[in-house]
Design an enzyme around this catalytic site. Structure first.
Site, PDB file in Angstrom:
ATOM      1  N   LYS A   9       0.845  -1.205   0.000  1.00 38.44           N
ATOM      2  CA  LYS A   9       0.000   0.000   0.000  1.00 38.44           C
ATOM      3  C   LYS A   9       0.873   1.245   0.000  1.00 38.44           C
ATOM      4  CE  LYS A   9       0.765   1.636   4.321  1.00 38.44           C
ATOM      5  NZ  LYS A   9       1.348   2.962   4.594  1.00 38.44           N
ATOM      6  N   ASP A 140      -2.718  -1.415   9.953  1.00 39.76           N
ATOM      7  CA  ASP A 140      -2.865  -1.423   8.498  1.00 39.76           C
ATOM      8  C   ASP A 140      -3.509  -2.707   7.967  1.00 39.76           C
ATOM      9  OD1 ASP A 140      -1.825   1.093   7.917  1.00 39.76           O
ATOM     10  OD2 ASP A 140       0.235   0.362   7.794  1.00 39.76           O
TER      11      ASP A 140
END
Length: 287
Positions: A9, A140
């Protein structure tokens, strides 16, 4: 055998709004999945959760733990215990995402593990339930369950999915070394940013697919902190901009710097033009 891709990401934004009673930080950030991904291979076994890491040219891959200190094993044990699963699991990891890079590689691997076990053991858990479990593993990890483009709030676990951006070619530059996320946040606390930038404009740019505006509105309040630990971040960012990238920024707590490009050819040209930097360079794209 089941194969899962664990996509890295990027942070298109990262703002810190303060500290929380639970010791975490209150954040507001926009996260974006990219094509760069680890590969994980899962196969049922009679007993135990066994992790093997394949040889890799990724810095530090040979030093990754294969016990409960690895989020892959931690994730597997949590879900095995939660649902009283019988037997074991053999897991093989092919590491392609740089380690300690601000790209959520470990979190992506954890999310891939939850998805794989859900399939292998026919648990029929939807993404919302998987995200609840993922919250116990890392901030996350919930985002990495579904990926795409999302606004992350709270400590990162409160997600609002956003429309997918048009495919954007990306140049990633990971300098040597890592920046500790915990240390970056702790250092930020000693000198917090006096201003909190507005994510709403960036959200609106994403909703209408305005890539140029996205590049103009990106921000990361940890960038000035991470530079103290890895000064090459500033040089790499400037090199990318000088090479013609319309926008460049550090991702997460760093030290990886990424640049948006206008086309695949443009991304390849930018990457080639900075090929002399002491860093690992990747050409990828948003997904």
């Amino acid at each position: 055998m089941i194969t899962e891709c664990a996509h890295a990401k990027l942070n298109l934004s990262l703002d810190i709004l303060g500290t929380r009673n639970d010791g975490f930080h209150e954040v507001s950030m926009i996260l974006q999945s990219i094509a760069l991904a680890d590969q994980l291979f899962f196969e049922r076994s009679d007993v135990g959760i066994n992790l093997t890491v394949e040889p890799s040219d990724i810095e530090g891959a040979d030093l990754l733990p294969t016990d409960e200190h690895n989020l892959i094993v931690k994730s597997a044990r949590i879900i095995f215990e939660r649902f009283n699963l019988n037997g074991g699991l053999n897991i093989r990891l092919k590491k392609n995402i740089p380690i300690g890079a601000g790209l959520a590689g470990g979190s992506a691997d954890a999310a891939a593990t939850l998805r794989a076990i859900n399939k292998i053991f026919d648990l029929n858990l939807d993404n919302d339930r998987l995200k609840e479990i993922a919250t116990e593993i890392g901030s996350d990890v919930p985002f990495c369950i579904e990926g795409g483009t999302a606004l992350a709030e709270g400590r990162g676990e409160r997600l609002t999915q956003l429309p997918s951006l048009p495919t954007i070619p990306i140049v990633l530059v990971k300098p040597r070394g890592a920046v500790s996320t915990a240390l970056a946040y702790k250092t930020y606390d000693t000198d917090p940013s006096p201003e909190h930038l507005d994510n709403l404009q960036l959200v609106e740019a994403i909703k209408i697919g305005d890539v140029e505006a996205v590049g103009e509105l990106m921000f990361n309040v940890l960038e000035r902190v991470a530079v103290k630990f890895n000064p090459s971040i500033i040089d790499i960012k400037q090199r990318l901009l000088d090479a013609g990238a319309p926008a460049a920024m550090m991702s997460g707590s760093g030290p990886t710097v990424f640049a948006l490009a206008r086309s695949k050819e443009d991304a390849a040209r930018i990457a080639q033009s900075i090929g002399d930097v002491d860093a690992k360079i990747f050409v990828t794209n948003t997904v």
